[in-house]
Design a protein around this motif. Structure first.
Motif, PDB file in Angstrom:
ATOM      1  N   ILE A  99       0.877  -1.164   0.000  1.00 33.36           N
ATOM      2  CA  ILE A  99       0.000   0.000   0.000  1.00 33.36           C
ATOM      3  C   ILE A  99       0.916   1.217   0.000  1.00 33.36           C
ATOM      4  CG2 ILE A  99      -1.756   1.291   1.247  1.00 33.36           C
ATOM      5  CD1 ILE A  99      -2.832  -1.307   0.270  1.00 33.36           C
ATOM      6  N   TYR A 101       1.472   5.595  -0.333  1.00 36.41           N
ATOM      7  CA  TYR A 101       0.848   6.894  -0.103  1.00 36.41           C
ATOM      8  C   TYR A 101       1.697   8.005  -0.731  1.00 36.41           C
ATOM      9  CZ  TYR A 101      -2.109   4.806   3.580  1.00 36.41           C
ATOM     10  OH  TYR A 101      -3.008   4.062   4.291  1.00 36.41           O
ATOM     11  N   HIS A 174      -8.639  11.549   1.518  1.00 34.23           N
ATOM     12  CA  HIS A 174      -8.299  10.133   1.401  1.00 34.23           C
ATOM     13  C   HIS A 174      -6.950  10.005   0.713  1.00 34.23           C
ATOM     14  CE1 HIS A 174      -8.450   5.892   0.330  1.00 34.23           C
ATOM     15  NE2 HIS A 174      -9.458   5.766   1.175  1.00 34.23           N
ATOM     16  N   ARG A 176      -5.788   7.998  -1.377  1.00 33.08           N
ATOM     17  CA  ARG A 176      -5.771   7.651  -2.802  1.00 33.08           C
ATOM     18  C   ARG A 176      -5.789   8.890  -3.681  1.00 33.08           C
ATOM     19  NH1 ARG A 176      -9.448   3.274  -1.774  1.00 33.08           N
ATOM     20  NH2 ARG A 176     -11.161   4.498  -2.655  1.00 33.08           N
ATOM     21  N   GLU A 178      -4.145  11.934  -5.138  1.00 27.45           N
ATOM     22  CA  GLU A 178      -2.798  12.487  -5.309  1.00 27.45           C
ATOM     23  C   GLU A 178      -2.916  14.003  -5.342  1.00 27.45           C
ATOM     24  OE1 GLU A 178       0.259  10.667  -7.639  1.00 27.45           O
ATOM     25  OE2 GLU A 178      -1.121   9.118  -8.272  1.00 27.45           O
ATOM     26  N   ARG A 245       7.128   7.711  -3.206  1.00 29.17           N
ATOM     27  CA  ARG A 245       5.984   7.379  -2.366  1.00 29.17           C
ATOM     28  C   ARG A 245       6.468   6.509  -1.226  1.00 29.17           C
ATOM     29  NH1 ARG A 245       0.893   7.972  -5.029  1.00 29.17           N
ATOM     30  NH2 ARG A 245      -0.023   6.338  -3.755  1.00 29.17           N
TER      31      ARG A 245
END
Length: 271
Positions: A99, A101, A174, A176, A178, A245
């Motif tokens: 995952i 971010y 959130h 997700r 960007e 990331r």
């Protein structure tokens, strides 16, 4: 698998780290400090922030796992009493469960230095003035947006939107998305000085430039997460989404809105 166990100095974290290291050795994991594949943090979100900055130079080849020894954090998915399950998950790991971010790229130009100095933020970066009102021109994608006057400005990542950004009235994003967010800290709005006085969400192909008033250049303080990289006069800061990331091992990852609900609402409030 090469594993680093990174912990804070809390007594409970120290006991948990020792217990985890023992379990990892029993399962033939290689415990290292340099060049790990997995960094397991023991403590809370602050501990993970410290580990992130220590290993920020190798984000393309390291993943993070957070074990919290207090209340649930936004970056910590495991509890201190779940170490056996954690080790078993590491043994089953196939290096594809990730995952990731977005991060914030902070480019700073200091007085007398033409080079741009770059830092990475997991949560946010702020610019404040210590002893007087901060004055700075705010540009979005090279266009002047506003001339700010107030205590300071905060630019945050989506995951960082739940931290300092939220406390000064910013929106929760959130991860997700960007995007980065600009929030004002106690702006001055009257007949003479006007700002938007609302959080701004910046798309991934845009950037924010701050040009502090040079008259106060010796009095500005910039933070990157909770750190102050250099105490030098600042002439300009550019914020944009970083190319890098942060990656978390994804075999156990709490839903973002569940984290938000648990941190800020909780079951007692719903009864």
């Amino acid at each position: 698998m090469r594993v680093t166990v990174f912990h804070n100095s809390n007594s409970k974290s120290l006991r948990t780290a020792a217990d985890l290291e023992s379990k990892l050795k029993q399962q033939n994991f290689e415990l290292v400090e340099a060049n790990p594949e997995i960094v397991i943090t023991i403590g809370g979100d602050g501990t993970l922030l410290s580990a992130f900055h220590k290993y920020a130079h190798m984000l393309d080849r390291v993943r993070f796992v957070g074990v919290h020894t207090g209340h649930l954090g936004f970056y910590t998915d495991w509890r201190d009493y779940e170490l056996d399950e954690l080790v078993a998950s590491l043994r089953r790991d196939d290096n594809e469960q990730v995952i990731s971010y977005p991060l914030l790229d902070v480019g700073v130009r200091y007085a007398g230095d033409n080079a741009m100095n770059h830092y990475l933020a997991l949560n946010e970066s702020t610019l404040k003035r210590v002893s007087a009102t901060m004055v700075a021109d705010v540009y979005i994608r090279d266009e002047l947006f506003e001339s700010f006057r107030g205590d300071g400005l905060c630019v945050s990542t989506p995951t960082g939107s739940t931290a300092y950004n939220k406390s000064i009235g910013g929106a929760v994003l959130h991860p997700r998305l960007e995007a980065i967010q600009l929030a004002e800290i106690a702006s001055i709005n009257n007949r003479v000085f006007r700002t938007l006085s609302a959080p701004i969400i910046i798309a991934k192909d845009e950037w924010i430039d701050l040009y502090p008033d040079p008259q106060g250049k010796d009095d500005y303080v910039m933070t990157v997460d909770r750190f102050v990289p250099k105490k030098r006069p600042i002439t300009a800061i550019r914020y944009r989404i970083a190319k890098q990331r942060i990656a978390f091992a994804g075999y156990r990852h709490t839903n973002f809105w569940n984290r938000v609900e648990d941190a800020f609402i909780g079951e007692k409030q719903r009864e």
